[in-house]
Motif scaffolding. Structure first.
Motif, PDB file in Angstrom:
ATOM      1  N   VAL A  55       0.653  -1.123   0.216  1.00 56.01           N
ATOM      2  CA  VAL A  55      -0.037   0.002   0.137  1.00 56.01           C
ATOM      3  C   VAL A  55       0.730   1.219   0.174  1.00 56.01           C
ATOM      4  O   VAL A  55       0.862   2.274  -0.730  1.00 56.01           O
ATOM      5  CB  VAL A  55      -1.148  -0.078   1.199  1.00 56.01           C
ATOM      6  CG1 VAL A  55      -1.695   1.346   1.301  1.00 56.01           C
ATOM      7  CG2 VAL A  55      -1.937  -1.001   0.717  1.00 56.01           C
ATOM      8  N   THR A  77      -4.172  -0.986  -3.547  1.00 51.04           N
ATOM      9  CA  THR A  77      -4.904   0.104  -2.546  1.00 51.04           C
ATOM     10  C   THR A  77      -5.158  -0.320  -0.913  1.00 51.04           C
ATOM     11  O   THR A  77      -5.068  -1.509  -0.943  1.00 51.04           O
ATOM     12  CB  THR A  77      -6.325   0.204  -3.141  1.00 51.04           C
ATOM     13  OG1 THR A  77      -7.026  -0.875  -3.102  1.00 51.04           O
ATOM     14  CG2 THR A  77      -6.284   0.767  -4.709  1.00 51.04           C
ATOM     15  N   GLU A  78      -5.595   0.331  -0.254  1.00 50.05           N
ATOM     16  CA  GLU A  78      -5.920   0.303   1.045  1.00 50.05           C
ATOM     17  C   GLU A  78      -7.205  -0.905   1.085  1.00 50.05           C
ATOM     18  O   GLU A  78      -7.075  -1.911   1.898  1.00 50.05           O
ATOM     19  CB  GLU A  78      -6.301   1.418   1.878  1.00 50.05           C
ATOM     20  CG  GLU A  78      -6.374   1.009   3.341  1.00 50.05           C
ATOM     21  CD  GLU A  78      -5.823   2.001   4.244  1.00 50.05           C
ATOM     22  OE1 GLU A  78      -6.234   1.752   5.553  1.00 50.05           O
ATOM     23  OE2 GLU A  78      -5.189   2.906   3.849  1.00 50.05           O
TER      24      GLU A  78
END
Length: 134
Positions: free
Chosen positions: A45, A51-52
């Motif tokens: 991340v 992505t988170e």
């Protein structure tokens, strides 16, 4: 049925690729695997590779993976012995090798470095060995 030790990169590989492990096989790992996998997700991340939201989704799938976590004193002491014998600075890799030595038929890893370190001490198997055979 075979017992296979997997490491954190291999756990994420299984989660990311959706590999279905043959239900006759048992996956085992040191207790530290989930924290190590979370560290890998955090790094991805931070590096913009994931992505988170995708990391949290992978974390959910990771926690659903049926695996027996091992962290007994015997495996930690064996990991210590292995690390000292090889002059390693950490116990991380030695823990996986110790669990493979004591509790499993082979170590499965996508980490070429760990595979090279383990050869000669334990059997190293391929991810494909986890799959159900037709």
């Amino acid at each position: 049925m075979a017992r296979y030790v997997i490491d954190a990169p291999t756990l994420l590989h299984l989660v990311d690729t959706g590999v279905l492990v043959d239900p006759r096989h048992r996956l085992v790992a040191p207790n530290s695997i989930r924290s190590e996998a979370l560290d890998l997700l955090l790094h991805e991340v931070s590096a913009g590779k994931r992505t988170e939201a995708a990391a949290m989704e992978a974390h959910e799938r990771m926690t659903e993976t049926k695996m027996r976590l091992l962290g007994d004193r015997v495996s930690r002491r064996t990991a210590w012995r292995i690390a000292r014998q090889h002059g390693w600075d950490t116990l991380r890799d030695a823990e996986y090798i110790a669990v493979a030595q004591l509790q499993a038929d082979a170590l499965v890893t996508v980490d070429a470095r760990l595979a090279a370190m383990a050869r000669g001490t334990v059997t190293v198997a391929a991810v494909d060995d986890l799959l159900a055979s037709e």
